[in-house]
Write an enzyme that holds these catalytic residues in place. Structure first.
Site, PDB file in Angstrom:
ATOM      1  N   GLY A   1       1.332  -3.369  -8.232  1.00 20.14           N
ATOM      2  CA  GLY A   1       2.168  -2.739  -6.512  1.00 20.14           C
ATOM      3  C   GLY A   1       3.416  -1.516  -6.600  1.00 20.14           C
ATOM      4  CB  THR A   2       2.768   1.736  -9.081  1.00 21.52           C
ATOM      5  OG1 THR A   2       2.638   0.283 -10.026  1.00 21.52           O
ATOM      6  CG2 THR A   2       4.058   3.226  -9.637  1.00 21.52           C
TER       7      THR A   2
ATOM      8  CD1 TRP B   1       2.968  -0.773   0.266  1.00 18.70           C
ATOM      9  CD2 TRP B   1       2.714  -2.811  -0.853  1.00 18.70           C
ATOM     10  NE1 TRP B   1       2.888  -1.782   0.665  1.00 18.70           N
ATOM     11  CE2 TRP B   1       2.827  -3.289   0.663  1.00 18.70           C
ATOM     12  CE3 TRP B   1       2.540  -4.110  -1.478  1.00 18.70           C
ATOM     13  CZ2 TRP B   1       3.130  -4.529   0.755  1.00 18.70           C
ATOM     14  CZ3 TRP B   1       2.443  -4.820  -0.747  1.00 18.70           C
ATOM     15  CH2 TRP B   1       3.094  -4.928  -0.356  1.00 18.70           C
TER      16      TRP B   1
ATOM     17  CG  HIS C   1       3.609   2.872 -14.974  1.00 17.05           C
ATOM     18  ND1 HIS C   1       3.346   1.382 -14.600  1.00 17.05           N
ATOM     19  CD2 HIS C   1       2.261   3.799 -15.098  1.00 17.05           C
ATOM     20  CE1 HIS C   1       3.016   1.968 -13.349  1.00 17.05           C
ATOM     21  NE2 HIS C   1       1.815   3.170 -13.594  1.00 17.05           N
TER      22      HIS C   1
ATOM     23  CB  SER D   1      -5.562  -5.153 -10.741  1.00 22.04           C
ATOM     24  OG  SER D   1      -4.963  -3.864  -9.999  1.00 22.04           O
TER      25      SER D   1
ATOM     26  NE  ARG E   1      -9.438  -4.611  -7.261  1.00 20.89           N
ATOM     27  CZ  ARG E   1      -9.159  -6.166  -7.251  1.00 20.89           C
ATOM     28  NH1 ARG E   1     -10.737  -6.924  -6.953  1.00 20.89           N
ATOM     29  NH2 ARG E   1      -8.295  -7.153  -7.414  1.00 20.89           N
ATOM     30  CE  LYS E   2     -11.443  -8.954  -2.762  1.00 18.61           C
ATOM     31  NZ  LYS E   2     -12.063 -10.020  -3.540  1.00 18.61           N
TER      32      LYS E   2
HETATM   33  N1  LIG Z   1      -0.224  -0.294   0.253  1.00 21.92           N
HETATM   34  C1  LIG Z   1      -0.443  -1.217  -0.808  1.00 21.92           C
HETATM   35  N2  LIG Z   1      -0.564  -2.353   0.508  1.00 21.92           N
HETATM   36  C2  LIG Z   1      -0.476  -3.565  -0.942  1.00 21.92           C
HETATM   37  N3  LIG Z   1      -1.251  -3.507  -1.864  1.00 21.92           N
HETATM   38  C3  LIG Z   1      -1.426  -2.207  -1.878  1.00 21.92           C
HETATM   39  C4  LIG Z   1      -1.261  -1.363  -1.142  1.00 21.92           C
HETATM   40  N4  LIG Z   1      -1.604   0.050  -2.077  1.00 21.92           N
HETATM   41  C5  LIG Z   1      -2.127   0.081  -3.932  1.00 21.92           C
HETATM   42  N5  LIG Z   1      -2.355  -1.682  -3.779  1.00 21.92           N
HETATM   43  C6  LIG Z   1      -2.543  -2.436  -4.831  1.00 21.92           C
HETATM   44  O1  LIG Z   1      -1.888  -2.744  -5.966  1.00 21.92           O
HETATM   45  C7  LIG Z   1      -2.940  -2.071  -6.647  1.00 21.92           C
HETATM   46  C8  LIG Z   1      -2.636  -1.320  -7.785  1.00 21.92           C
HETATM   47  O2  LIG Z   1      -1.711  -1.322  -8.359  1.00 21.92           O
HETATM   48  P1  LIG Z   1      -0.221   0.455  -9.378  1.00 21.92           P
HETATM   49  O3  LIG Z   1      -0.405   0.936  -7.705  1.00 21.92           O
HETATM   50  O4  LIG Z   1       0.739  -0.500  -9.469  1.00 21.92           O
HETATM   51  O5  LIG Z   1      -1.671   0.603  -9.850  1.00 21.92           O
HETATM   52  S1  LIG Z   1      -0.916   2.000 -10.807  1.00 21.92           S
HETATM   53  O6  LIG Z   1      -0.254   1.361 -11.672  1.00 21.92           O
HETATM   54  O7  LIG Z   1      -0.018   2.873  -9.878  1.00 21.92           O
HETATM   55  O8  LIG Z   1      -2.717   2.545 -11.175  1.00 21.92           O
HETATM   56  C9  LIG Z   1      -4.761  -2.611  -6.152  1.00 21.92           C
HETATM   57  O9  LIG Z   1      -4.273  -4.122  -6.586  1.00 21.92           O
HETATM   58  P2  LIG Z   1      -5.737  -4.890  -6.093  1.00 21.92           P
HETATM   59  O10 LIG Z   1      -5.735  -4.037  -4.972  1.00 21.92           O
HETATM   60  O11 LIG Z   1      -5.550  -6.006  -6.675  1.00 21.92           O
HETATM   61  O12 LIG Z   1      -6.387  -4.295  -7.112  1.00 21.92           O
HETATM   62  C10 LIG Z   1      -3.904  -1.862  -5.317  1.00 21.92           C
HETATM   63  O13 LIG Z   1      -5.579  -2.455  -4.046  1.00 21.92           O
END
Ligand SMILES: Nc1ncnc2c1ncn2[C@@H]1O[C@H](COP(=O)(O)OS(=O)(=O)O)[C@@H](OP(=O)(O)O)[C@H]1O
Length: 266
Positions: A21-22, A24, A81, A111, A232-233
């Site tokens: 959730g980084t 976000w 991270h 993910s 993604r989702k």
């Molecule tokens: N705004 C917002 N709200 C809710 N969820 C969100 C949001 N932005 C990114 N995501 C979901 O977060 C997952 C990606 O994780 P990270 O952002 O930690 O990825 S990274 O480490 O920075 O590459 C990835 O989860 P999955 O969909 O389960 O793969 C993203 O879809």
């Protein structure tokens, strides 16, 4: 990076294990911290991937453009991270704040696997079973996911003024509550007027999955990774579509065992 990175007391760090959730949290922290600088109609997050608003410190050291971090206006919102024990000493010693986001490991793995399969340099299939095995063994770029969260969690217990733990699942259920708590923690609480005028709701909307995922995908996010690789989702419990009951049981058992000496729960 360890010796040269100089943290400032006003820095706010978004820390996480990958895929927790980084993106976000970076968007929310940036929007909260800099809400006096930008109007919502011309906000950088309408055009930029959150990773471009909140740089990840280790990438800038790896690519030797660490001076870029010095040029950012204060207060800085920065990402990492890196595990707590591997953070530069100047971060640990300063009065800055660290907001850590964690996510249930089965969803982290799903993910992560999706992200890895997108990279072109992975020119042969990368079976989910292989990712599962590596994840269970903790053979990940930033180490085992459980060690990562436990280090930050344990430090947050000893120093709650410095480290706040947020959970992806809680944020999904009640983003307003998480954002208000984070704003209090990082020292820029919402005023009564802001609450009355719906500023928190507007920030949550600006940083929502549906808003950010539609950013122009031709623009690159962090480290030249296409924007859509980060969205993604965003569904809690999506692991059920990828893991057999046996896999889920095995991973749950590992998680239980790893957390057995701690009061932390996902
Ligand atoms: N705004 C917002 N709200 C809710 N969820 C969100 C949001 N932005 C990114 N995501 C979901 O977060 C997952 C990606 O994780 P990270 O952002 O930690 O990825 S990274 O480490 O920075 O590459 C990835 O989860 P999955 O969909 O389960 O793969 C993203 O879809």
């Amino acid at each position: 990076m360890h010796e040269v990175f100089q943290s400032q007391p006003s820095d706010v760090f978004v820390a996480s294990f990958m895929k927790s959730g980084t993106t976000w949290l970076k968007a929310l922290a940036f929007a909260v911290m800099h809400r006096d600088k930008y109007t919502l109609s011309s906000h950088p997050l309408l055009k930029l991937n959150p990773h471009d608003c909140v740089p990840i410190i280790e990438h800038h050291y790896a690519t030797r453009d660490e001076q870029y971090l010095e040029t950012l206006p204060s207060p800085r919102v920065l990402g990492t991270h890196v595990s707590y024990s591997m953070l530069p000493d100047s971060i640990k010693a300063s009065t800055n704040k660290i907001v850590y986001i964690c996510r249930e490991p089965k969803d982290v793995l799903v993910s992560l696997w999706h992200m890895v399969t997108k990279f072109e340099w992975f020119n042969k299939p990368f079976p989910f079973a292989k990712a599962f095995e590596l994840f269970c063994e903790g053979r990940m770029p930033y180490g085992p996911v459980w060690d990562h969260v436990l280090e930050y969690y344990t430090k947050s217990i000893h120093n709650p003024e410095k480290i706040m733990i947020l959970k992806y699942e809680e944020m999904s259920k009640d983003p307003i509550d998480s954002v208000v708590r984070m704003a209090n923690f990082i020292g820029c609480p919402f005023s009564e007027d802001e609450i009355k005028n719906g500023v928190v709701e507007k920030i949550v909307e600006l940083c929502s999955f549906n808003k950010l995922k539609d950013l122009d995908v031709n623009k690159n996010g962090a480290g030249n990774v296409p924007n859509n690789y980060f969205f993604r989702k965003a569904v809690v419990g999506d692991w059920q579509n990828y893991m057999t009951p046996e896999m889920a049981h095995k991973l749950d058992e590992i998680t239980k065992e790893k957390l057995s000496d701690s009061t932390f729960t996902y």
